[in-house]
Design a protein around this motif. Structure first.
Motif, PDB file in Angstrom:
ATOM      1  N   LEU A  33     -53.568  34.426 -59.646  1.00  0.00           N
ATOM      2  CA  LEU A  33     -52.783  33.869 -58.523  1.00  0.00           C
ATOM      3  C   LEU A  33     -51.820  32.765 -58.966  1.00  0.00           C
ATOM      4  O   LEU A  33     -50.811  32.523 -58.309  1.00  0.00           O
ATOM      5  CB  LEU A  33     -53.711  33.360 -57.412  1.00  0.00           C
ATOM      6  CG  LEU A  33     -54.409  34.436 -56.579  1.00  0.00           C
ATOM      7  CD1 LEU A  33     -55.340  33.823 -55.544  1.00  0.00           C
ATOM      8  CD2 LEU A  33     -53.402  35.367 -55.880  1.00  0.00           C
ATOM      9  N   VAL A  88     -48.364  34.096 -59.482  1.00  0.00           N
ATOM     10  CA  VAL A  88     -47.699  34.727 -58.329  1.00  0.00           C
ATOM     11  C   VAL A  88     -46.694  33.771 -57.682  1.00  0.00           C
ATOM     12  O   VAL A  88     -46.983  32.605 -57.462  1.00  0.00           O
ATOM     13  CB  VAL A  88     -48.779  35.185 -57.313  1.00  0.00           C
ATOM     14  CG1 VAL A  88     -48.154  35.653 -56.020  1.00  0.00           C
ATOM     15  CG2 VAL A  88     -49.631  36.298 -57.909  1.00  0.00           C
ATOM     16  N   LYS A  89     -45.483  34.329 -57.377  1.00  0.00           N
ATOM     17  CA  LYS A  89     -44.436  33.528 -56.717  1.00  0.00           C
ATOM     18  C   LYS A  89     -44.184  34.100 -55.326  1.00  0.00           C
ATOM     19  O   LYS A  89     -44.714  35.150 -54.975  1.00  0.00           O
ATOM     20  CB  LYS A  89     -43.134  33.625 -57.529  1.00  0.00           C
ATOM     21  CG  LYS A  89     -43.221  32.972 -58.889  1.00  0.00           C
ATOM     22  CD  LYS A  89     -41.963  33.241 -59.693  1.00  0.00           C
ATOM     23  CE  LYS A  89     -42.163  34.358 -60.687  1.00  0.00           C
ATOM     24  NZ  LYS A  89     -41.031  34.792 -61.424  1.00  0.00           N
ATOM     25  N   ASP A  90     -43.318  33.434 -54.556  1.00  0.00           N
ATOM     26  CA  ASP A  90     -42.933  33.980 -53.254  1.00  0.00           C
ATOM     27  C   ASP A  90     -41.864  35.055 -53.440  1.00  0.00           C
ATOM     28  O   ASP A  90     -41.097  35.014 -54.403  1.00  0.00           O
ATOM     29  CB  ASP A  90     -42.366  32.866 -52.347  1.00  0.00           C
ATOM     30  CG  ASP A  90     -43.476  32.045 -51.697  1.00  0.00           C
ATOM     31  OD1 ASP A  90     -44.642  32.481 -51.721  1.00  0.00           O
ATOM     32  OD2 ASP A  90     -43.172  30.956 -51.175  1.00  0.00           O
ATOM     33  N   ASP A  91     -41.798  35.983 -52.505  1.00  0.00           N
ATOM     34  CA  ASP A  91     -40.779  37.035 -52.525  1.00  0.00           C
ATOM     35  C   ASP A  91     -39.392  36.406 -52.318  1.00  0.00           C
ATOM     36  O   ASP A  91     -39.285  35.281 -51.806  1.00  0.00           O
ATOM     37  CB  ASP A  91     -41.082  38.058 -51.400  1.00  0.00           C
ATOM     38  CG  ASP A  91     -40.325  39.364 -51.573  1.00  0.00           C
ATOM     39  OD1 ASP A  91     -39.550  39.482 -52.533  1.00  0.00           O
ATOM     40  OD2 ASP A  91     -40.515  40.268 -50.736  1.00  0.00           O
ATOM     41  N   ASN A 127     -51.921  34.359 -49.821  1.00  0.00           N
ATOM     42  CA  ASN A 127     -52.288  35.021 -51.073  1.00  0.00           C
ATOM     43  C   ASN A 127     -52.999  36.363 -50.892  1.00  0.00           C
ATOM     44  O   ASN A 127     -53.377  36.978 -51.873  1.00  0.00           O
ATOM     45  CB  ASN A 127     -53.194  34.102 -51.900  1.00  0.00           C
ATOM     46  CG  ASN A 127     -52.380  33.077 -52.673  1.00  0.00           C
ATOM     47  OD1 ASN A 127     -51.234  33.330 -53.052  1.00  0.00           O
ATOM     48  ND2 ASN A 127     -52.950  31.906 -52.881  1.00  0.00           N
ATOM     49  N   GLY A 130     -37.167  37.304 -50.220  1.00  0.00           N
ATOM     50  CA  GLY A 130     -36.792  37.282 -48.793  1.00  0.00           C
ATOM     51  C   GLY A 130     -38.044  37.173 -47.949  1.00  0.00           C
ATOM     52  O   GLY A 130     -39.142  37.025 -48.468  1.00  0.00           O
ATOM     53  N   ASN A 131     -37.836  37.252 -46.643  1.00  0.00           N
ATOM     54  CA  ASN A 131     -38.951  37.039 -45.735  1.00  0.00           C
ATOM     55  C   ASN A 131     -39.221  38.306 -44.905  1.00  0.00           C
ATOM     56  O   ASN A 131     -38.546  38.566 -43.908  1.00  0.00           O
ATOM     57  CB  ASN A 131     -38.605  35.852 -44.825  1.00  0.00           C
ATOM     58  CG  ASN A 131     -39.784  35.375 -44.034  1.00  0.00           C
ATOM     59  OD1 ASN A 131     -40.680  36.143 -43.705  1.00  0.00           O
ATOM     60  ND2 ASN A 131     -39.786  34.096 -43.718  1.00  0.00           N
ATOM     61  N   TRP A 132     -40.209  39.092 -45.345  1.00  0.00           N
ATOM     62  CA  TRP A 132     -40.521  40.337 -44.631  1.00  0.00           C
ATOM     63  C   TRP A 132     -40.956  40.054 -43.195  1.00  0.00           C
ATOM     64  O   TRP A 132     -40.569  40.777 -42.263  1.00  0.00           O
ATOM     65  CB  TRP A 132     -41.629  41.128 -45.342  1.00  0.00           C
ATOM     66  CG  TRP A 132     -42.203  42.199 -44.462  1.00  0.00           C
ATOM     67  CD1 TRP A 132     -41.595  43.375 -44.125  1.00  0.00           C
ATOM     68  CD2 TRP A 132     -43.444  42.162 -43.762  1.00  0.00           C
ATOM     69  NE1 TRP A 132     -42.406  44.084 -43.255  1.00  0.00           N
ATOM     70  CE2 TRP A 132     -43.543  43.368 -43.017  1.00  0.00           C
ATOM     71  CE3 TRP A 132     -44.494  41.246 -43.696  1.00  0.00           C
ATOM     72  CZ2 TRP A 132     -44.643  43.661 -42.207  1.00  0.00           C
ATOM     73  CZ3 TRP A 132     -45.590  41.540 -42.899  1.00  0.00           C
ATOM     74  CH2 TRP A 132     -45.654  42.735 -42.158  1.00  0.00           C
ATOM     75  N   LEU A 133     -41.745  38.990 -43.027  1.00  0.00           N
ATOM     76  CA  LEU A 133     -42.266  38.668 -41.693  1.00  0.00           C
ATOM     77  C   LEU A 133     -41.118  38.509 -40.690  1.00  0.00           C
ATOM     78  O   LEU A 133     -41.151  39.064 -39.597  1.00  0.00           O
ATOM     79  CB  LEU A 133     -43.082  37.378 -41.795  1.00  0.00           C
ATOM     80  CG  LEU A 133     -44.233  37.176 -40.826  1.00  0.00           C
ATOM     81  CD1 LEU A 133     -45.203  38.326 -40.851  1.00  0.00           C
ATOM     82  CD2 LEU A 133     -44.971  35.871 -41.150  1.00  0.00           C
ATOM     83  N   VAL A 168     -45.343  39.125 -56.402  1.00  0.00           N
ATOM     84  CA  VAL A 168     -44.917  38.079 -55.458  1.00  0.00           C
ATOM     85  C   VAL A 168     -45.748  38.122 -54.166  1.00  0.00           C
ATOM     86  O   VAL A 168     -46.342  39.159 -53.841  1.00  0.00           O
ATOM     87  CB  VAL A 168     -43.414  38.228 -55.104  1.00  0.00           C
ATOM     88  CG1 VAL A 168     -42.542  37.935 -56.296  1.00  0.00           C
ATOM     89  CG2 VAL A 168     -43.112  39.608 -54.527  1.00  0.00           C
ATOM     90  N   ARG A 169     -45.725  36.988 -53.461  1.00  0.00           N
ATOM     91  CA  ARG A 169     -46.366  36.938 -52.145  1.00  0.00           C
ATOM     92  C   ARG A 169     -45.405  37.551 -51.127  1.00  0.00           C
ATOM     93  O   ARG A 169     -44.239  37.161 -51.075  1.00  0.00           O
ATOM     94  CB  ARG A 169     -46.621  35.486 -51.714  1.00  0.00           C
ATOM     95  CG  ARG A 169     -47.757  34.822 -52.411  1.00  0.00           C
ATOM     96  CD  ARG A 169     -47.887  33.377 -51.927  1.00  0.00           C
ATOM     97  NE  ARG A 169     -48.433  32.590 -53.015  1.00  0.00           N
ATOM     98  CZ  ARG A 169     -47.703  31.918 -53.904  1.00  0.00           C
ATOM     99  NH1 ARG A 169     -46.389  31.880 -53.803  1.00  0.00           N
ATOM    100  NH2 ARG A 169     -48.279  31.263 -54.881  1.00  0.00           N
ATOM    101  N   ILE A 170     -45.914  38.484 -50.300  1.00  0.00           N
ATOM    102  CA  ILE A 170     -45.052  39.090 -49.281  1.00  0.00           C
ATOM    103  C   ILE A 170     -44.803  38.069 -48.175  1.00  0.00           C
ATOM    104  O   ILE A 170     -43.709  37.978 -47.627  1.00  0.00           O
ATOM    105  CB  ILE A 170     -45.709  40.385 -48.748  1.00  0.00           C
ATOM    106  CG1 ILE A 170     -45.694  41.446 -49.846  1.00  0.00           C
ATOM    107  CG2 ILE A 170     -45.011  40.888 -47.487  1.00  0.00           C
ATOM    108  CD1 ILE A 170     -46.533  42.660 -49.578  1.00  0.00           C
ATOM    109  N   ILE A 171     -45.840  37.305 -47.848  1.00  0.00           N
ATOM    110  CA  ILE A 171     -45.707  36.252 -46.843  1.00  0.00           C
ATOM    111  C   ILE A 171     -45.898  34.915 -47.565  1.00  0.00           C
ATOM    112  O   ILE A 171     -46.931  34.709 -48.230  1.00  0.00           O
ATOM    113  CB  ILE A 171     -46.753  36.426 -45.722  1.00  0.00           C
ATOM    114  CG1 ILE A 171     -46.611  37.810 -45.084  1.00  0.00           C
ATOM    115  CG2 ILE A 171     -46.607  35.329 -44.656  1.00  0.00           C
ATOM    116  CD1 ILE A 171     -47.803  38.248 -44.280  1.00  0.00           C
ATOM    117  N   SER A 172     -44.887  34.076 -47.420  1.00  0.00           N
ATOM    118  CA  SER A 172     -44.924  32.794 -48.127  1.00  0.00           C
ATOM    119  C   SER A 172     -46.222  32.026 -47.817  1.00  0.00           C
ATOM    120  O   SER A 172     -46.601  31.884 -46.658  1.00  0.00           O
ATOM    121  CB  SER A 172     -43.703  31.986 -47.710  1.00  0.00           C
ATOM    122  OG  SER A 172     -43.748  30.733 -48.308  1.00  0.00           O
ATOM    123  N   GLY A 173     -46.878  31.573 -48.858  1.00  0.00           N
ATOM    124  CA  GLY A 173     -48.094  30.765 -48.688  1.00  0.00           C
ATOM    125  C   GLY A 173     -49.366  31.574 -48.425  1.00  0.00           C
ATOM    126  O   GLY A 173     -50.443  31.002 -48.304  1.00  0.00           O
TER     127      GLY A 173
END
Lengths: 154, 176
Positions: free
Chosen positions: A11, A14-17, B11, A19-22, B4-9
């Motif tokens: 973990l 792991v970085k953030d994507d 895991n 863009g923002n799928w949500l 990568v994380r699909i949703i920021s923050g």
């Protein structure tokens, strides 16, 4: 190392994507109704181009828009204006969007039953309404004929 | 390989990052499944798998399926990402092992979606999406685009081995 430790190690990488799928998914949910119409229009446009062996570039030229604009239309993600839809219909000679015409149906029984009782008062009210409409039409015509033509800006 | 994380923050739900498209494989799936031009080209190239459906019908059906699948994922993401196990199921051996070939009909009273999201589960609350596909044949080996997904699953498994995970720690899954 335990599995838990492996997970922690993993973990950390792991970085953030990007863009923002949500947000994108919520946008699609919120705008589903018009997006669905845009997608159907895109299906129809692409199908027509395919049938006619026509390129998107040609369509862009006939619509007098950029090829990029046509590319957006055929992806089905554009919130198209009525003007764009009408231009597409005209250029491709197809119907993409139809608003049902307003119809009023009045059922007139062949032999009105006695209980229907269309009174004189209702007939009078109907005649009065007709007269009022005629009067309004007259006034409208008069105002149109007396209206000043548009002045050219000096 | 970047994950990568699909949703920021959060895991729980991760994805392989697609360097060429500069977005996660997960986001790319929905970008494509809502792109009418992309879908039209895809079904043009896979016309022989359509059976009774026209290209236009297949496109429309895919968008409907994408809507349903994304809504399920969104509901879980908004309420409790620990419920992801309700969406992801083990990848059936029949999806990747050679079995008797049986065409799935794209019509009928209960139609099964042909959209697949593939993932690897590390524990009940940790999923790595490897990719996805419009799967129109019984086996993943049957078509190059689904074969590619099998290869990707294997690559991600190998990548996870580098962190010390064993084959018993990870499981290949699909959501549809």
């Amino acid at each position: 190392m335990t599995k838990k430790e492996n997970i922690e190690k993993f973990l950390k990488t792991v970085k953030d994507d990007s863009g923002n799928w949500l947000e994108e998914a919520r946008y699609r949910r919120k705008n589903r109704a018009w997006l669905r119409k845009s997608q159907r229009i895109a299906i129809r446009v692409l199908s027509t181009l395919r049938e006619r062996g026509m390129q998107q570039k040609e369509l862009a030229e006939q619509l007098n828009v950029s090829p990029q604009q046509v590319s957006k239309i055929v992806k089905g993600k554009e919130n198209l204006t009525l003007e764009t839809i009408s231009k597409l219909e005209q250029v491709l000679d197809i119907t993409l969007f139809e608003v049902p015409e307003y119809h009023t149906e009045i059922e007139v029984p062949a032999n009105p039953p006695q209980s229907l009782n269309v009174t004189d008062r209702e007939t009078t009210r109907f005649k009065a309404n007709m007269k009022w409409s005629k009067l309004q039409k007259q006034q409208w015509n008069q105002s149109e004929s007396t209206e000043e033509p548009f002045q050219k800006a000096s | 390989m970047d994950i990568v994380r699909i949703i920021s923050g959060v895991n729980n739900l991760l994805s392989v990052f697609n360097e060429d498209e500069e977005m996660s494989e997960f986001r790319l799936l929905f970008k494509n499944w809502y792109d009418i031009e992309y879908l039209t080209n895809f079904f043009e190239s896979n016309k022989s798998d359509l059976d009774v459906l026209t290209i236009d019908e297949a496109v429309e059906q895919t968008v409907e399926d994408a809507d349903r699948l994304e809504e399920s994922l969104l509901s879980v993401a908004e309420s409790d990402t620990e419920q992801l196990q309700s969406l992801f199921k083990p990848l059936f051996p029949s999806e990747y092992r050679l079995t008797t070939y049986q065409r799935e009909k794209a019509y009928g009273t209960v139609r099964r979606s042909w959209l697949r999201v593939y993932a690897i589960r590390i524990n009940p609350n940790l999923y790595v999406v490897t990719g996805g596909a419009i799967k129109m044949t019984q086996k993943m080996q049957d078509r190059p685009h689904t074969q590619k997904q099998l290869k990707r699953l294997a690559q991600v498994r190998d990548y996870l081995h580098e962190f010390g995970f064993t084959e018993n720690d990870i499981e290949s899954l699909r959501a549809e």
